[in-house]
Design a protein around this motif. Sequence first.
Motif: not given
Length: 500
Positions: A110-121, A133-138, A148-158
């Motif tokens: 069973h696989t999961g990700i929690v937290g920062k992503w920052h590899l694009g969506l 719905e976004i067509n390519l995510t983790p 996740i959050f999409p990028a970093t804490a200092d980048r939108v969207p928050c």
Amino acid sequence: MFRQGKQAVKKSAQQNIVIIYADDLGFGDLGCYGSRKIDTPNLDRLCAEGLKFTNAYSTSAVCTPARFSILTGRYPFRNDQAHILPGDAGCIIKRELDTVPKLFQRAGYHTGIVGKWHLGLGDGSKPIDWNQEINLTPIDLGFEESFIFPATADRVPCVFLEGRSVVNLDPKDPIEVSYEAESPFEDIPTYYKNPELLRVRSSHGHDKSIVNGIGRIGYMRGGSKAVWKDEELAETFLNRAKQFISDSCRAEKPFFLYYALHQPHVPRVPSARFEGATGLGPRGDVIAELDWCVGEVMAALEKEGILDNTMIIFSSDNGPVLDDGYLDRAYELNGTHRAAGPLRGGKYSKFDGGTRIPFIVYSSALKHRGVSEALISQVDLYASFAHMLGIETREDSAVDSQDRYAALIGEDPAGRSELMTEDLSFGKMLRCGSWVYLSPSEGAPYMPFTRIETGLSKDPQLYNMDYDIGQQNNIAWDYADQVEKMEKRLQEILTSESTR
């Protein structure tokens, strides 16, 4: 010692894997790596009962390329999109590319990700619509669960993204995002228009949208109910990680969890319980908070009775930076603390401070505990896990990942014979044994805003790490044959299809 819980669920015969991946944590930021200014009791205990590596490297001195490598087993130079991404970028890992979570899926995990992503969506075919719905995510890259959050804490969207959708989004308040130079939205608070709303001011950049009283990179309008609270990020991600562990145990399946912390990346906003926890200001406080999160994950594993059946790998994506764009007094309060320890440079840099990072393995499978000087790269996790799982690595998978499982469990004291890293400007460093070679490259030797030495020089640089861990004495002119040999090898790597 960590003790096992009494009410253990049925254990899998396969070892669970948890990667805890910090953001901008330096080689010298933890007590077990020499810090005397920040108490990190949980990581110190993890280290005391595990294996601490002193020659471990990420592949890049900045986050997106390093994260690309750890999940794909490929050097960043193989993907020309592997650079620091804006928050609205398309995903740089293609759907068909093999990844670490896909490897674990094939093994029944069973696989999961929690937290920062920052590899694009999204697949990049059109701008991201955050309201659909976004067509390519983790989820499409091997993770069965994704929060996740999409990028970093200092980048939108928050905002948080679960699966394919923004969490808590009100359809009547749609999200719009822009990375244009000027705001296309006249009705949002921005850094220079509304300075009275700021609770954290910028030292450089971070002067677009104001979200939660903090200037960000990029502009965002709408989604007010979906916007995160910065001081709650740590516990929000932690609780989701603990829930993933609990759910996996109930399902009686082995699991792989990639828990990507957001600390100590800027903006540094600790929760109330950690505000003022150290004398180093917000940066020190969020590292203390990070350490607590690690302890809580350990406690969750202990409660489930699976700690002795779980391998935990703790590391960081790149080296440290004090002033990365906010006036949080990180330099003024730093005192004698050395975030990079004895290393030169830091985040963004070609020197070792940019890519030589903390790396700790905790597992009952360890053959040796204590300290390992084995040379390892985060790019090796794919092939090492494949060995552990008894799965043959496909020819076109993880083309730079070497099987270093024996080094990870303390059986092999040497590790790799060579590895390569890169800096912010894609300049390359090659390490072969004790030799470190920095190839000639254009650019300024110093970043004035971050106050970090870049390692950039038109001259070749050669250092012997056995005698000069701080890279103070360039001996390239004394060992011209070694320079020629390493430059040749570097070019061979850069023109290769694979290095494994």
